[in-house]
Design a protein around this motif. Structure first.
Motif, short mmCIF file in Angstrom:
data_model
loop_
_atom_site.label_atom_id
_atom_site.label_comp_id
_atom_site.label_asym_id
_atom_site.label_seq_id
_atom_site.Cartn_x
_atom_site.Cartn_y
_atom_site.Cartn_z
N HIS A 175 0.77 -1.23 -0.04
CA HIS A 175 0.02 -0.14 0.21
C HIS A 175 0.89 1.28 -0.02
O HIS A 175 2.24 1.12 0.16
CB HIS A 175 -1.01 0.24 1.16
CG HIS A 175 -0.31 0.72 2.57
ND1 HIS A 175 -0.90 1.46 3.25
CD2 HIS A 175 0.70 0.23 3.24
CE1 HIS A 175 -0.24 1.78 4.20
NE2 HIS A 175 0.97 1.20 4.15
N ALA A 243 -11.52 -3.42 1.68
CA ALA A 243 -11.13 -3.01 0.48
C ALA A 243 -9.79 -4.14 -0.06
O ALA A 243 -9.80 -4.60 -1.12
CB ALA A 243 -10.24 -1.72 -0.02
N LEU A 247 -10.47 -7.19 -3.08
CA LEU A 247 -9.42 -7.23 -4.46
C LEU A 247 -8.84 -8.64 -4.93
O LEU A 247 -8.75 -9.54 -4.23
CB LEU A 247 -8.26 -6.21 -4.38
CG LEU A 247 -8.37 -4.79 -4.11
CD1 LEU A 247 -7.00 -4.06 -3.58
CD2 LEU A 247 -9.00 -4.27 -5.47
N SER A 253 -6.65 -0.78 -5.68
CA SER A 253 -7.82 -0.25 -5.42
C SER A 253 -8.00 1.05 -5.83
O SER A 253 -7.02 1.75 -6.34
CB SER A 253 -7.85 -0.36 -3.85
OG SER A 253 -6.79 0.64 -3.12
N GLU A 254 -9.24 1.75 -5.61
CA GLU A 254 -9.59 2.98 -5.61
C GLU A 254 -9.12 3.66 -4.31
O GLU A 254 -8.75 2.84 -3.38
CB GLU A 254 -11.07 3.16 -5.69
CG GLU A 254 -11.72 2.79 -6.92
CD GLU A 254 -11.28 3.48 -8.20
OE1 GLU A 254 -11.17 4.72 -8.30
OE2 GLU A 254 -11.40 2.93 -9.30
N VAL A 256 -8.83 4.81 -0.79
CA VAL A 256 -9.31 4.24 0.36
C VAL A 256 -9.04 5.06 1.70
O VAL A 256 -8.11 5.28 2.07
CB VAL A 256 -8.87 2.73 0.92
CG1 VAL A 256 -9.70 2.25 2.11
CG2 VAL A 256 -9.26 1.80 -0.45
#
Length: 317
Positions: A175, A243, A247, A253-254, A256
Motif C-alpha cells: 500500500h 478493500a 481485490l 484499489s480506488e 481508500v
C-alpha cells in the motif's frame, strides 16, 4: 537416482590402491581415508549443496564444511565395516542392476568409462565399490528401523498443535499512504485525495507500484515498497481490510479513506483458509512423528558406531 548423487557415490569409496596413497585424513579401525579421497569427495559434497570450494571465503565455514565431508566418509566406512562384521551378502544381480542404473544416469558408455577413470576405477573395481555401497545402505536400514509413534503420542501432539494446522484466509498486499488527520477540514482531505490520485495514475500508466510507493508514500513501509506481507482479517483498519479482501491478486484499489489518511492498495496474492479435519490432522501428525523417530534413529546409530569404533581424525589436527 539423481545424477549428483551418482557422482558423489563415485568418490565415497575408491579402490584400495588409490585410497591409501598419500597422507591420511582419518583412520577407522586402522583403515585409512586418504587426503586424496577427502579432497575429491569435498568438491562433490559442496556441489551437492550448490556451492563451490572457491566460493567459501570464511576460513571457519570452510573448516566446518570440510569436517562435515570427512564425517560422511567416516560414517560410510563404519557402515561398510559393520556390514562385513554382520556377514551381509549382496547378490551379483543386485550389484549389476545398480551399476546399470548408474551407467544410464551418467550417459553413454564412453562417458561412464571416463567418469570411472577420473575417480580411479576400472569396471571391476567399481563393481566391488557398488557392492560395498549397497551393503552399507542395507545395514544402515536394518540398524535404523524405528518403531512408529504410538496413538497416545499422536493424539497428544495433535491436541497441542491443532490450532496451528488450520489457517484463516490471508492476503499479501502493498500500500501507499497520504496522511491526513481524521478531523481535517474538507479541503485538506480533498487535497490529500488528489495527491493520491496522481500516484494512482502513474501506476495505471505502467509504473511499478513498489517504486511509486518508495517515492511517494508517507507510511513507514515506504522503504519496503509499501510491502505489508500477509495478513488475515482483523489485523488492519476496517476500511482498509474491506478493500484489500475485495481485490483480486494484481489489482489496485480506488483511494481508500481510513483514520490515518488515504491509501492505495495492491493485492499480490491470496491464501484461502484451510480447515484440517481431525482425521487429516492425526494423519499429518502420524507422518511427521514417524519421520522424526526415523531421523533420531539414524543419529543414534551413527553416534553409537562412532563411539564403539576406533576413529583417528588426522585432518582436524
Amino acid at each position: 537416482m539423481k545424477l549428483n548423487t551418482v557422482l558423489i557415490l563415485l568418490t565415497m569409496w575408491v579402490p584400495a590402491t588409490f585410497g591409501g596413497n598419500g597422507p591420511a585424513a582419518a583412520r577407522v579401525n586402522g583403515e585409512e581415508i586418504s587426503e586424496w579421497r577427502l579432497e575429491r569427495y569435498f568438491a562433490e559434497f559442496l556441489e551437492d549443496q550448490g556451492r563451490a570450494v572457491a566460493s567459501i571465503r570464511n576460513p571457519k565455514a570452510y573448516k566446518q564444511l570440510r569436517q562435515a565431508a570427512l564425517d560422511a566418509l567416516i560414517d560410510r566406512e563404519l557402515l561398510w565395516q559393520e556390514a562385513v562384521k554382520r556377514g551381509v551378502v549382496i547378490s551379483d544381480a543386485m550389484v549389476q542392476s545398480q551399476v546399470e542404473q548408474t551407467r544410464q544416469a551418467i550417459g553413454d558408455a564412453d562417458k561412464f568409462t571416463r567418469r570411472l577413470e577420473d575417480a580411479g576405477f576400472d569396471e571391476a573395481g567399481y563393481i566391488e565399490y557398488t557392492r560395498r555401497e549397497i551393503a552399507a545402505r542395507q545395514v544402515f536400514a536394518d540398524l535404523t528401523k524405528a518403531a512408529g509413534p504410538d496413538e497416545k503420542q499422536i493424539r497428544d501432539f495433535y491436541e497441542t498443535h491443532r490450532a496451528q494446522m488450520s489457517r484463516p484466509e490471508e492476503v499479501q498486499a502493498r500500500h501507499l499512504l497520504i496522511k491526513v488527520a481524521q478531523d481535517a477540514d474538507p479541503s485538506t482531505v480533498e487535497a490529500a485525495r488528489l495527491r493520491l490520485e496522481q500516484l494512482r495514475v502513474k501506476i495505471t500508466q505502467g509504473e511499478d507500484f513498489a517504486s511509486v510507493a518508495r517515492a511517494g508514500s508517507e507510511d513507514v513501509s515506504a522503504s519496503e515498497g509499501g510491502d505489508l506481507g500477509y495478513f488475515p482479517r482483523g489485523r488492519m483498519l476496517p476500511e482498509f481490510e474491506a478493500a484489500a479482501f475485495a481485490l483480486a491478486p494484481g489489482a489496485v484499489s480506488e483511494p481508500v479513506r481510513t483514520a490515518v489518511g488515504w491509501h492505495l492498495i495492491q493485492v499480490q496474492n491470496r491464501l484461502e483458509a484451510t480447515d484440517v479435519s481431525e482425521e487429516q490432522g492425526l494423519e499429518m501428525v502420524r507422518v511427521y512423528l514417524a519421520r522424526q523417530h526415523q531421523a533420531q534413529a539414524r543419529r543414534d546409530v551413527l553416534a553409537q558406531l562412532r563411539s564403539s569404533n576406533r576413529i583417528e581424525r588426522i585432518d582436524d589436527e
